[in-house]
Write a protein that holds these residues in place. Structure first.
Motif, mmCIF file in Angstrom:
data_model
loop_
_atom_site.group_PDB
_atom_site.id
_atom_site.type_symbol
_atom_site.label_atom_id
_atom_site.label_comp_id
_atom_site.label_asym_id
_atom_site.label_seq_id
_atom_site.Cartn_x
_atom_site.Cartn_y
_atom_site.Cartn_z
ATOM 1 N N GLY A 149 1.150 -0.052 -4.726
ATOM 2 C CA GLY A 149 0.252 -0.654 -5.679
ATOM 3 C C GLY A 149 0.798 -1.872 -6.374
ATOM 4 N N VAL A 150 1.442 -2.789 -5.599
ATOM 5 C CA VAL A 150 1.979 -4.028 -6.153
ATOM 6 C C VAL A 150 1.390 -5.198 -5.382
ATOM 7 N N GLU A 151 1.090 -6.286 -6.079
ATOM 8 C CA GLU A 151 0.670 -7.516 -5.454
ATOM 9 C C GLU A 151 1.722 -8.584 -5.747
ATOM 10 N N ALA A 152 2.302 -9.162 -4.692
ATOM 11 C CA ALA A 152 3.336 -10.192 -4.824
ATOM 12 C C ALA A 152 2.734 -11.527 -4.434
ATOM 13 N N TYR A 153 2.806 -12.499 -5.345
ATOM 14 C CA TYR A 153 2.091 -13.746 -5.186
ATOM 15 C C TYR A 153 2.966 -14.911 -4.759
ATOM 16 N N CYS A 154 4.082 -15.113 -5.447
ATOM 17 C CA CYS A 154 4.802 -16.375 -5.255
ATOM 18 C C CYS A 154 6.251 -16.235 -5.727
ATOM 19 N N PHE A 155 7.193 -16.699 -4.901
ATOM 20 C CA PHE A 155 8.595 -16.836 -5.304
ATOM 21 C C PHE A 155 8.824 -18.211 -5.893
ATOM 22 N N THR A 156 9.605 -18.280 -6.951
ATOM 23 C CA THR A 156 10.123 -19.551 -7.451
ATOM 24 C C THR A 156 11.623 -19.399 -7.662
ATOM 25 N N PHE A 157 12.309 -20.542 -7.741
ATOM 26 C CA PHE A 157 13.766 -20.523 -7.799
ATOM 27 C C PHE A 157 14.250 -21.534 -8.840
ATOM 28 N N GLY A 158 15.482 -21.310 -9.295
ATOM 29 C CA GLY A 158 16.009 -22.197 -10.319
ATOM 30 C C GLY A 158 17.501 -22.389 -10.214
ATOM 31 N N THR B 190 0.812 -1.223 0.000
ATOM 32 C CA THR B 190 0.000 0.000 0.000
ATOM 33 C C THR B 190 0.841 1.266 0.000
ATOM 34 N N GLU B 191 2.125 1.154 0.336
ATOM 35 C CA GLU B 191 3.082 2.255 0.256
ATOM 36 C C GLU B 191 4.413 1.652 -0.212
#
Length: 357
Positions: A348-357, A266-267
């Motif tokens: 104003g960002v939505e963070a859903y999921c981390f993935t790695f490789g 939100t900020e």
């Protein structure tokens, strides 16, 4: 990205997972050798697809006489992205010999139900074969499917003869394609296996060093949240990340709402993650479609520099410009435990999921 649902499975498709017919031993045979491919049941129906891209609607009946590869995917899934170079190469090499690939896009996240997003991403990924839009999971259920990615290969009579769940087994799958095409009467088939040159998110994981798992940030599936005991769910709260995190722990800084589906900024604020892997990816997007937010990426407190991913420049800067998977870090040197941080300069960002490789 497994999901467990058996609603709508027919007895025939449900039996598919009881058969030993994954034909994994094909990977240890010479290209061109034949193997017995079991009959795993009829090809599932596409009737419940909510739309189609790159093709008019297809049915098992209209595809009779062609070998059909059905590929379940969702566009943010890094596991699917790493299979895509082979799907493209098989489409290019075998379509004139009788192979049709049908990509079934079944969404994981809500924004993946947006057909405009699917259209844009399929164009960016150069997916030229037919795509069935499966926003209601109807095709998924008709195949009794449970995973992204999942490959089902049917012969010219519409019978499934091979399947594989997840990444890998590319030689086995291609040899099964060749065998079914030859059985259907294909001529002039080049029996050499395809060679691919993946880049960016499509490069296979470094499995030898990968020690960090897929990690969701929305509380419905979250793991490793270092501030879980002080979090206010579904309500704005100000967080301060601890100076030290254990391996595969993550933490927030700034004003966030931890919602069921994602962590919502939100900020201006940060996310920190203690990881052990070559690559760091993050599924994220703007809270309001069509807007954007700037970010910077740090490793152990320093700008990512030469270890930046494909969506970050050499100064460590990037922009959240859509709802997709962003590659933020790709390391070239020895892999060790490191602290990753992403600083969002705009809200104003939505963070859903981390993935790695």
């Amino acid at each position: 990205m497994p999901i467990d649902t058996t609603n709508g499975a027919t007895p025939e498709t449900a039996r598919r997972f009881e058969l030993p017919g994954a034909v994994r031993t094909l990977a240890h045979r010479l290209a061109g050798d034949r193997s017995v491919l079991p009959d795993e049941g009829r090809l599932g129906s596409f009737d419940s697809a909510t739309g189609w891209l790159n093709s008019d609607p297809l049915t098992p009946e209209s595809l009779r006489g062609r070998v059909v590869l059905v590929d379940f995917w969702t566009y943010t899934c890094v596991n699917w992205l790493r299979t895509l170079p082979y799907r493209r190469a098989w489409h290019a090499k075998y379509r004139e010999h009788g192979l049709t690939i049908v990509g079934v896009h079944t969404p994981e996240f809500g924004f993946e139900r947006n057909v405009d997003n699917v259209t844009r991403q399929s164009r960016d990924f150069r997916v030229e074969y037919p795509i069935a839009i499966d926003s209601d999971y109807g095709v998924w259920r008709s195949f009794a499917n449970h995973f992204w990615p999942a490959l089902y290969l049917a012969d010219a009579d519409g019978r499934i003869r091979y399947h594989h769940l997840g990444e890998g087994e590319y030689a086995a799958a291609e040899m099964a394609i060749q065998q079914l095409l030859l059985d259907a009467g294909a001529e002039g088939l080049d029996r050499d296996l395809v060679m691919v040159e993946p880049a960016g998110l499509e490069v296979a994981a470094d499995w030898r060093t990968l020690q960090s798992p897929e990690t969701y940030l929305g509380y419905c599936q979250a793991s490793g949240f270092a501030q879980e005991d002080v979090a206010r769910l579904d309500a704005p709260s100000v967080y301060e990340a601890p100076a030290r995190l254990g391996l595969n722990q993550w933490a927030l800084s700034g004003a966030w709402t931890v919602a069921g589906h994602a962590a919502v900024l939100t900020e201006p604020g940060r996310i920190a993650f203690q990881f052990h892997a070559r690559d760091v990816n993050l599924v994220m997007g703007p809270s309001v479609p069509g807007t954007s937010a700037r970010f910077r990426v740090f490793l152990d407190g320093e700008p990512a520099g030469d270890e930046h991913g494909a969506d970050v420049d050499s100064t460590g800067a990037g922009t959240v410009d859509g709802e997709r998977t962003f590659q933020l870090v790709r390391q070239a040197g020895p892999i060790d435990d490191r602290r990753f941080e992403i600083e969002f300069l705009d809200p104003g960002v939505e963070a859903y999921c981390f993935t790695f490789g």
